[in-house]
Design a protein around this motif. Structure first.
Motif, short mmCIF file in Angstrom:
data_model
loop_
_atom_site.label_atom_id
_atom_site.label_comp_id
_atom_site.label_asym_id
_atom_site.label_seq_id
_atom_site.Cartn_x
_atom_site.Cartn_y
_atom_site.Cartn_z
N PHE A 59 0.71 -1.51 -0.19
CA PHE A 59 -0.62 -0.27 0.35
C PHE A 59 1.05 1.26 -0.49
O PHE A 59 0.83 1.82 0.58
CB PHE A 59 -0.87 -0.06 1.46
N ARG A 60 1.68 0.98 -1.02
CA ARG A 60 2.81 2.26 -0.49
C ARG A 60 2.25 3.56 -1.37
O ARG A 60 2.31 4.69 -0.22
CB ARG A 60 4.10 1.91 -1.93
N ASP A 61 1.15 3.59 -2.70
CA ASP A 61 0.94 4.40 -2.94
C ASP A 61 -0.02 5.22 -1.87
O ASP A 61 0.08 6.54 -2.25
CB ASP A 61 0.60 4.06 -4.35
N PHE A 62 -1.18 4.24 -1.67
CA PHE A 62 -1.93 4.88 -0.24
C PHE A 62 -1.61 5.46 0.91
O PHE A 62 -1.94 6.45 1.44
CB PHE A 62 -2.81 3.67 0.00
N ASN A 63 -0.54 5.42 1.72
CA ASN A 63 0.57 5.89 2.52
C ASN A 63 1.08 6.79 1.68
O ASN A 63 1.38 8.33 2.57
CB ASN A 63 1.99 5.02 3.22
N ASP A 64 1.93 7.16 0.76
CA ASP A 64 1.75 8.18 0.02
C ASP A 64 0.81 9.52 0.00
O ASP A 64 1.44 10.79 0.65
CB ASP A 64 2.02 8.05 -1.11
N LEU A 65 -0.35 8.70 0.34
CA LEU A 65 -1.32 10.31 -0.30
C LEU A 65 -1.90 10.16 0.70
O LEU A 65 -2.80 11.23 1.73
CB LEU A 65 -2.84 8.82 -1.26
N TRP A 66 -2.31 8.63 2.13
CA TRP A 66 -2.55 9.50 2.96
C TRP A 66 -1.32 8.86 4.81
O TRP A 66 -1.65 8.08 5.16
CB TRP A 66 -3.87 8.58 3.94
#
Length: 428
Positions: A59-66
């Motif tokens: 979930f790297r992309d989601f961690n960047d977003l939130w």
């Protein structure tokens, strides 16, 4: 949701594709993991390692977003069931020496640590373990007509049957022990019982094959008069909480041998350590936190780390090279494939061996020799110095306070749900 992503990362269509809730292939389908992250206020990895892996990989992309949405509250177990109720003799011994505050606040178990060097306490601790083993032997015989030696070292793997949990690695090691004992009979060393229990999905073909292999190895060993006095394998049927309450207090070795990076956080490792079993484990999930809590000298570790597993896959993992270069691996796999444990149907277990040589997705062969070496350390430690073994077992019990479900629930309340001061005054 995608509008929000586009506003944050304009023109990054590859990121949009990765984060979409819909797989936009020839056949569209919902990506349930992505949907869960978008729909949740918090995402818990349930162990420090896996929470980090969620942030850095899946979930790297989601961690960047939130940032901050992915959090960690490591699982815990209730000491009321998994010590006070299931191991009443040990619970009484503990209470007699440090009082009963540990029942409600498990951190108070730390007061046991000095008693790890008290010969009288350790002698009582050993005798309770011995009585628990006899109680387990009686229960297994009564319920399943399976016989175990209560004087043998009890090594247990009790959990759902799955390839990543690697019951296969365990039984392949037992095969090596059997071949060694069969070909070079010994009357020295440690008598060992390997106990398996757990259930599998009925449609999970490989899990059923592994169960069949375990029971077949046990049957062959049981029929060999030269070996059965030294070695025993049992697969106890109908695994349940009630059965676990018999097995866990009796256990001396806790098998936590999942492929590193795959086991988020089971709780069997906590229950077993809380009752004085020493962990044989990989650096996976909550095993890492147990090591940090009880001390590396009080566990037995082996195998690749999660990072090493990922690196091996990226660089190309070739299990057949291990087969051809390592005689112990070849000896064990050839015995399984040739029908040593299925003489009436020699090819019965060939599919297990083929799956290992063609891909070995869960790195059984990669970790096999490390596991064998670790198990030799276990046998040596148990046989050489029972007092030192007991000391390590007591320290495992004493240092398991962090793994109470009370701590986990309090962490959820304060850090995930934002429910502060929910307990009545004076209750902690």
């Amino acid at each position: 949701f995608l509008q929000e992503v586009r506003q944050r990362y304009p023109g990054d269509e590859e990121r949009i594709r990765r984060m979409s809730l819909i797989e936009e292939g020839a056949e569209k389908y919902v990506r349930m993991a992505n949907l869960a992250v978008v729909g949740a206020r918090r995402v818990n990895g349930v162990s420090a390692l896996h929470s980090r892996l969620l942030k850095e990989t899946l979930f790297r992309d989601f961690n960047d977003l939130w940032p901050g949405k992915i959090t960690n509250q490591t699982n815990g177990v209730t000491p009321r069931r998994w010590l006070l109720k299931c191991n009443p003799e040990l619970a009484r011994l503990i209470t007699r020496h440090i009082g009963d505050r540990w029942v409600r606040e498990l951190d108070y178990l730390e007061d046991l640590a000095p008693l790890a060097d008290d010969p009288e306490f350790c002698a009582e601790f050993r005798e309770i373990k011995r009585r628990n083993k006899r109680r387990l032997a009686d229960g297994i015989w009564k319920n399943s007509a399976l016989e175990i030696d209560p004087e043998a070292l009890l090594d247990v793997q009790i959990k759902r049957i799955h390839e990543y949990k690697r019951q296969l690695l365990n039984i392949l090691h037992v095969v090596l022990l059997y071949l060694d004992e069969r070909d070079n009979p010994s009357q020295t060393g440690v008598r060992r019982t390997f106990l398996f229990a757990g259930k599998a999905a009925p449609g999970y073909e490989m899990a059923r094959r592994i169960i069949h292999l375990i029971t077949s190895v046990g049957a062959v060993i049981g029929a060999d008069a030269r070996v059965r006095e030294r070695l025993c394998v049992v697969f106890v049927p109908n695994y349940s909480v009630s059965l676990a309450e018999l097995i866990i207090p009796a256990s001396e070795v806790s098998e936590q041998i999942s492929t590193a990076g795959f086991e988020a956080s089971g709780t069997g490792n906590m229950k077993l350590a809380l009752n004085g079993a020493l962990t044989v484990g990989t650096l996976d999930g909550a095993n890492i936190e147990i090591r940090d809590a009880v001390g590396e000298e009080n566990v037995f570790l082996f195998g690749l780390s999660a990072e090493e597993v990922m690196r091996a896959r990226e660089q190309g993992y070739h299990p057949e090279r291990i087969y051809y270069s390592e005689p112990p691996v070849r000896r064990v796999l050839d015995a399984v494939a040739s029908g040593t444990f299925s003489p009436e149907e020699p090819g019965r277990f060939r599919p297990i061996v083929d799956a290992l040589l063609r891909g070995d997705h869960f790195m059984v062969l990669a970790d096999f020799l490390s596991y064998v070496s670790c198990q030799r350390e276990v046998a040596t430690a148990y046989a050489r110095d029972p007092a030192a073994w007991t000391r390590r077992a007591v320290l495992n019990v004493a240092r398991m306070g962090h793994f109470s479900s009370d701590r986990t629930i309090a962490g959820y309340a304060s850090e995930i749900w934002g429910l502060n001061d929910v307990l009545p005054s004076g209750v902690r």
